[in-house]
Motif scaffolding. Structure first.
Motif, PDB file in Angstrom:
ATOM      1  N   LEU A 151      47.424  18.269 -32.837  1.00  0.00           N
ATOM      2  CA  LEU A 151      46.947  18.860 -31.542  1.00  0.00           C
ATOM      3  C   LEU A 151      48.018  19.835 -31.089  1.00  0.00           C
ATOM      4  O   LEU A 151      47.752  20.789 -30.787  1.00  0.00           O
ATOM      5  N   ALA A 152      49.347  19.346 -31.321  1.00  0.00           N
ATOM      6  CA  ALA A 152      50.098  20.359 -30.958  1.00  0.00           C
ATOM      7  C   ALA A 152      50.382  21.622 -31.859  1.00  0.00           C
ATOM      8  O   ALA A 152      50.599  22.746 -31.607  1.00  0.00           O
ATOM      9  N   ALA A 153      50.163  21.076 -33.128  1.00  0.00           N
ATOM     10  CA  ALA A 153      50.367  22.177 -34.058  1.00  0.00           C
ATOM     11  C   ALA A 153      49.217  23.274 -33.916  1.00  0.00           C
ATOM     12  O   ALA A 153      49.369  24.415 -33.935  1.00  0.00           O
ATOM     13  N   ASP A 154      48.039  22.796 -33.905  1.00  0.00           N
ATOM     14  CA  ASP A 154      46.926  23.733 -33.693  1.00  0.00           C
ATOM     15  C   ASP A 154      47.331  24.407 -32.422  1.00  0.00           C
ATOM     16  O   ASP A 154      46.801  25.801 -32.240  1.00  0.00           O
ATOM     17  N   ALA A 155      47.476  24.009 -31.110  1.00  0.00           N
ATOM     18  CA  ALA A 155      47.633  24.756 -30.016  1.00  0.00           C
ATOM     19  C   ALA A 155      48.678  25.748 -29.990  1.00  0.00           C
ATOM     20  O   ALA A 155      48.393  26.896 -29.489  1.00  0.00           O
ATOM     21  N   ILE A 156      49.805  25.263 -30.583  1.00  0.00           N
ATOM     22  CA  ILE A 156      50.977  26.505 -30.896  1.00  0.00           C
ATOM     23  C   ILE A 156      50.372  27.599 -31.588  1.00  0.00           C
ATOM     24  O   ILE A 156      50.618  28.644 -31.436  1.00  0.00           O
ATOM     25  N   ARG A 157      49.744  27.150 -32.707  1.00  0.00           N
ATOM     26  CA  ARG A 157      49.427  28.323 -33.729  1.00  0.00           C
ATOM     27  C   ARG A 157      48.398  29.119 -33.133  1.00  0.00           C
ATOM     28  O   ARG A 157      48.524  30.371 -33.277  1.00  0.00           O
ATOM     29  N   GLY A 158      47.481  28.537 -32.316  1.00  0.00           N
ATOM     30  CA  GLY A 158      46.263  29.354 -31.828  1.00  0.00           C
ATOM     31  C   GLY A 158      46.661  29.997 -30.707  1.00  0.00           C
ATOM     32  O   GLY A 158      46.211  31.288 -30.680  1.00  0.00           O
ATOM     33  N   LYS A 159      47.803  29.834 -29.799  1.00  0.00           N
ATOM     34  CA  LYS A 159      48.204  30.576 -28.833  1.00  0.00           C
ATOM     35  C   LYS A 159      49.164  31.490 -28.874  1.00  0.00           C
ATOM     36  O   LYS A 159      49.508  32.334 -28.314  1.00  0.00           O
ATOM     37  N   TYR A 160      50.410  31.060 -29.613  1.00  0.00           N
ATOM     38  CA  TYR A 160      51.649  31.754 -29.629  1.00  0.00           C
ATOM     39  C   TYR A 160      52.159  32.281 -30.808  1.00  0.00           C
ATOM     40  O   TYR A 160      53.015  33.170 -30.876  1.00  0.00           O
ATOM     41  N   LEU A 161      51.874  31.737 -31.866  1.00  0.00           N
ATOM     42  CA  LEU A 161      52.460  32.492 -33.155  1.00  0.00           C
ATOM     43  C   LEU A 161      52.119  33.764 -33.350  1.00  0.00           C
ATOM     44  O   LEU A 161      50.810  33.897 -33.340  1.00  0.00           O
TER      45      LEU A 161
ATOM     46  N   ASP B  65      52.664  21.872 -43.830  1.00  0.00           N
ATOM     47  CA  ASP B  65      52.796  22.743 -43.051  1.00  0.00           C
ATOM     48  C   ASP B  65      53.833  22.549 -41.863  1.00  0.00           C
ATOM     49  O   ASP B  65      54.301  21.574 -41.472  1.00  0.00           O
ATOM     50  N   LYS B  66      54.618  23.814 -41.572  1.00  0.00           N
ATOM     51  CA  LYS B  66      55.956  23.658 -41.005  1.00  0.00           C
ATOM     52  C   LYS B  66      55.788  23.236 -39.677  1.00  0.00           C
ATOM     53  O   LYS B  66      56.604  22.156 -39.059  1.00  0.00           O
ATOM     54  N   LEU B  67      54.565  23.669 -38.900  1.00  0.00           N
ATOM     55  CA  LEU B  67      54.420  23.122 -37.741  1.00  0.00           C
ATOM     56  C   LEU B  67      54.120  21.965 -37.481  1.00  0.00           C
ATOM     57  O   LEU B  67      54.729  20.735 -36.705  1.00  0.00           O
ATOM     58  N   LEU B  68      53.266  21.104 -38.359  1.00  0.00           N
ATOM     59  CA  LEU B  68      52.768  19.808 -38.577  1.00  0.00           C
ATOM     60  C   LEU B  68      53.936  18.909 -38.742  1.00  0.00           C
ATOM     61  O   LEU B  68      54.154  17.936 -38.030  1.00  0.00           O
ATOM     62  N   GLU B  69      55.069  19.491 -39.395  1.00  0.00           N
ATOM     63  CA  GLU B  69      56.248  18.758 -39.820  1.00  0.00           C
ATOM     64  C   GLU B  69      56.995  18.726 -38.667  1.00  0.00           C
ATOM     65  O   GLU B  69      57.641  17.291 -38.406  1.00  0.00           O
TER      66      GLU B  69
END
Length: 752
Positions: free
Chosen positions: A13-23, A2-6
């Protein structure tokens, strides 16, 4: 992978938060996100650069692509961090505002006025805005009315309406946040203070009391205070009748004013007791706000209450957009013996943040016009959509007029740690003073240059800001904020008096929860909460695939993430040669504590720092900040009510604009210490035997428009079992849960 996870080195936590709120749809990485933000800002950014620097522009070999690359890199390097609605909405096809927070003023003292404000806050929240509302204008409980009820239920009785509307809106990806405030003069102020003490009522709002210098001085001197309605009535002419009345006796005067004599200290003790119990209400020092704010000398921009997190004090229908700079990025050679702050870089980034934030105002004006056009084209009857249309038209006018911005920071705690300086030490105070002075200097320079190039905010008037000598030189500020500017930056004040400034007020310190996760740094001006902790993230009800670990008393689901502070890992790699992978089991790792104990965060986490040092730090930052500061004093669970009173009085004497405290365990928080989570959530593996009858607490919620009743069975005052169904018809707030047989229960309340 996963690009965010990488990108976040496996930080789920960071990846899920950014994906859920901003992408946005089709975006899979931070690069995708910042490409969108950059492209949306770029045309205005280039125009602004040409206006600001016309001579240097002509001689530069830069092409459009160079400006784009530089702007993109400021975002992608996580140096400049747009917040909230900017990241979520800018450059997308969504019909939404770029503002993070709004204030809608005060309701007219009528049912129509109350309903109008209720409708306004819903319209703002559905477009992702937090809202501030002051209810001091509503009459007190028992006041005579001209309707069939004969008397009013009082201002505080309508808090539930506003709170419930917020909870209703905050579903399925929408975000609702509300601040309700009341003036310390209001006759119902004690009811307001107690309104959240049960940790169940008014679950959809933060609450704050607006205190005046008059009230606070009465507390300090143990004097009486006269409550009154209207809350802003002039009572000087009322004389002995008001001042010699019995305590708590309601007096009606010939001119329609009502008064009640109280002990100021008793009201204040009630505030401290409530904050000890449930972390509410917060405190807003109204007169200090006005004395230390640039907008308060202008009647049309004078604030009436704050946004939900307390950092932006605004007038009715104003809004603010937030951008933070990452202070850790101004440290060269972090976590080494050669670490130092690059103040030239800090100054330039502060200017750049202010320039971008002013551009966001123009982009917001475009978005508001789109919203207005959409409302006009909607098929509803004109009368139905009139409130929403007038709301956004008012917001458009105020946004154009004042051009308010919220240029802030994050990572103060990690900036100090990167310098090997302990948060709250004398050395940290000296560094922070220079940092925030430099930040203000950069922002002030930018807003003056923008005014020279594009014109000042509407209504700018140097004579409202300064007194002048016969030669036309400013000699005295019209409030303490302008006086401080004159003493700190006399040359910039001369320039401002000549050209004006672009923004009526421009800087703040807002909460930076999610963008701090993105940058993997401490949040805002807060010290590190803990080197390792459990962070809870709210589960969107529409996301059926996401697991959840707990559900609170309001039916909200939460997923838990164990967190080891990312910067502690970096420190360990640099100073101990220890490399951690993200699969580290922080519950069983024996060496984490030793690593932390040797680090610059040791003994400088939220619960470690004495409140006097926290207040001293906040006072330094406040001096160089035009709005206010969102910061919570974390207190040990054993702190006393008297100590909270002491904190409040010290905050007032130190000229803070507001203060909020959180006593550990006083209510559920998003962050929890690991030892608390282990002892309260993970220790028991086998459920204790169920008694035949349990006490049950009843809650109401709505899921995808369907009303549900939730019953939580309690054993030893702790949740034991939960029932949730749309078919439960229970009127009582408490019931007895009687087990009939396996899988069959009866719920018995007072109403049968």
């Amino acid at each position: 992978m996963d690009k965010l996870l990488e990108r976040f080195n496996g930080d789920k936590l960071a990846a899920d938060a950014i994906r859920g709120k901003y992408l946005d749809e089709g975006e899979n990485s931070l690069e995708d996100l910042f490409d969108r933000i950059t492209d949306a800002i770029l045309p205005n950014y280039i125009k602004t650069q040409k206006l600001l620097y016309p001579n240097s522009w002509k001689n530069q070999a830069y092409r459009k692509v160079n400006w784009r690359n530089e702007l993109f890199e400021e975002f992608n390097s996580l140096t400049i961090l747009p917040q909230g609605s900017i990241l979520s909405n800018l450059g997308t096809k969504k019909l939404g505002s770029l503002s993070n927070c709004f204030v809608i003023g005060q309701p007219a003292d009528s049912y129509g006025g109350i309903m109008q404000k209720d409708e306004q806050l819903v319209h703002l929240m559905k477009r992702r805005g937090g809202v501030g509302l002051d209810i001091s204008t509503l009459r007190f409980s028992g006041a005579i009315t001209s309707n069939t009820a004969k008397s009013s239920t009082g201002a505080t009785s309508f808090m539930s309406r506003f709170s419930n509307s917020t909870n209703e809106v905050a579903q399925n990806g929408r975000r609702g946040a509300l601040m309700l405030s009341m003036h310390c003069n209001h006759i119902d102020i004690l009811d307001f203070i107690h309104k959240k003490i049960d940790n169940k009522s008014i679950s959809g709002a933060n609450i704050s009391v607006k205190f005046t210098n008059e009230f606070m001085d009465s507390v300090i001197q143990n004097k009486d205070h006269i409550l009154r309605f209207p809350y802003d009535a002039d009572i000087k002419g009322l004389g002995r009748k008001a001042n010699l009345a019995e305590y708590n006796e309601l007096i009606e005067h010939d001119n329609g004013i009502f008064t009640k004599r109280v002990k100021a200290a008793e009201i204040y003790k009630a505030v401290a007791k409530s904050a000890w119990t449930c972390a509410d209400p917060g405190q807003l020092f109204e007169d200090i706000h006005h004395e230390y704010s640039p907008d308060s000398v202008y009647a049309q921009y004078r604030g009436v209450t704050t946004n939900p997190c307390g950092e932006i004090f605004m007038q009715a229908f104003d809004a603010c957009r937030l951008i933070a700079q990452n202070l850790l990025k101004c440290v060269s050679n972090p976590y080494t013996a050669h670490a130092n702050i690059n103040y030239d870089r800090l100054f330039e980034v502060s200017k750049e943040v202010q320039i971008i934030n002013d551009i966001i105002v123009d982009l917001e004006i475009v978005e508001i016009k789109k919203i207005i056009d959409k409302i006009k084209s909607d098929p509803e009857d004109k009368k139905v959509k009139r409130t929403e249309l007038e709301l956004w038209q008012n917001i458009l006018e105020v946004t154009r007029s004042g051009r308010r911005t919220g240029s802030g920071i994050t990572a103060l705690g990690d900036m100090l740690a990167a310098l090997n300086v302990q948060y709250g030490s004398r050395e940290s105070f000296d560094i922070v003073e220079k940092v925030f002075r430099t930040k203000l200097q950069g922002e002030l320079t930018a807003t003056i240059e923008l005014a020279e190039a594009k014109g000042p905010f509407k209504g700018w008037d140097k004579d409202l800001e300064y007194e002048f000598d016969k030669r036309g030189r400013p000699v005295k500020g019209k409030n303490q904020f302008y006086q401080n500017l004159l003493e700190e930056f006399p040359d910039l004040v001369l320039s401002m008096c000549k050209h004006g400034r672009r923004n009526v007020s421009w800087s703040t310190v807002a909460p930076t929860g999610t963008i701090s996760l993105m940058a993997q740094v401490t949040s805002g001006v807060e010290p590190l909460f803990s080197p390792y902790y459990m962070r809870k993230r709210k589960v969107n009800p529409s996301d059926n695939a996401l697991r959840f670990d707990s559900m609170d008393e309001h039916g909200v689901k939460w997923v838990n993430y164990p967190v080891l502070h990312p910067q502690l890992k970096i420190w360990a790699e640099i100073n101990r040669g220890v490399a951690y992978n993200e699969e580290l089991d922080i519950n069983s790792s024996a060496d984490i504590e030793a690593i932390y104990n040797a680090s610059p965060w040791f003994d400088a986490c939220a619960n470690d720092i004495h409140f006097k040092n926290r207040i001293s730090m906040q006072a330094i930052i406040q001096k160089y900040t035009t709005h206010s500061i969102s910061s919570t004093l974390n207190l040990h669970k054993d702190v006393t009510v008297a100590e909270i009173e002491e904190i409040y009085l010290l905050a007032y004497k130190t000229k803070l604009k507001g203060v909020t405290v959180y006593r550990d365990t006083s209510k559920n928080g998003v962050l929890e210490h690991m030892n608390k989570v282990e002892s309260e959530e993970f220790k028991e593996n086998n459920a204790p035997k169920r008694p035949k009858v349990l006490k049950g607490e009843v809650y109401k919620t709505t899921v995808k428009g369907v009303p549900y009743t939730v019953v939580i069975g309690l054993k030893d005052s702790k949740p034991y079992e939960i029932f949730c169904s749309p078919d439960l018809n229970i009127k009582d707030s408490e019931v007895q849960i009687k087990k009939v047989k396996r899988g069959e229960y009866n719920f018995v309340g007072d109403s049968g």
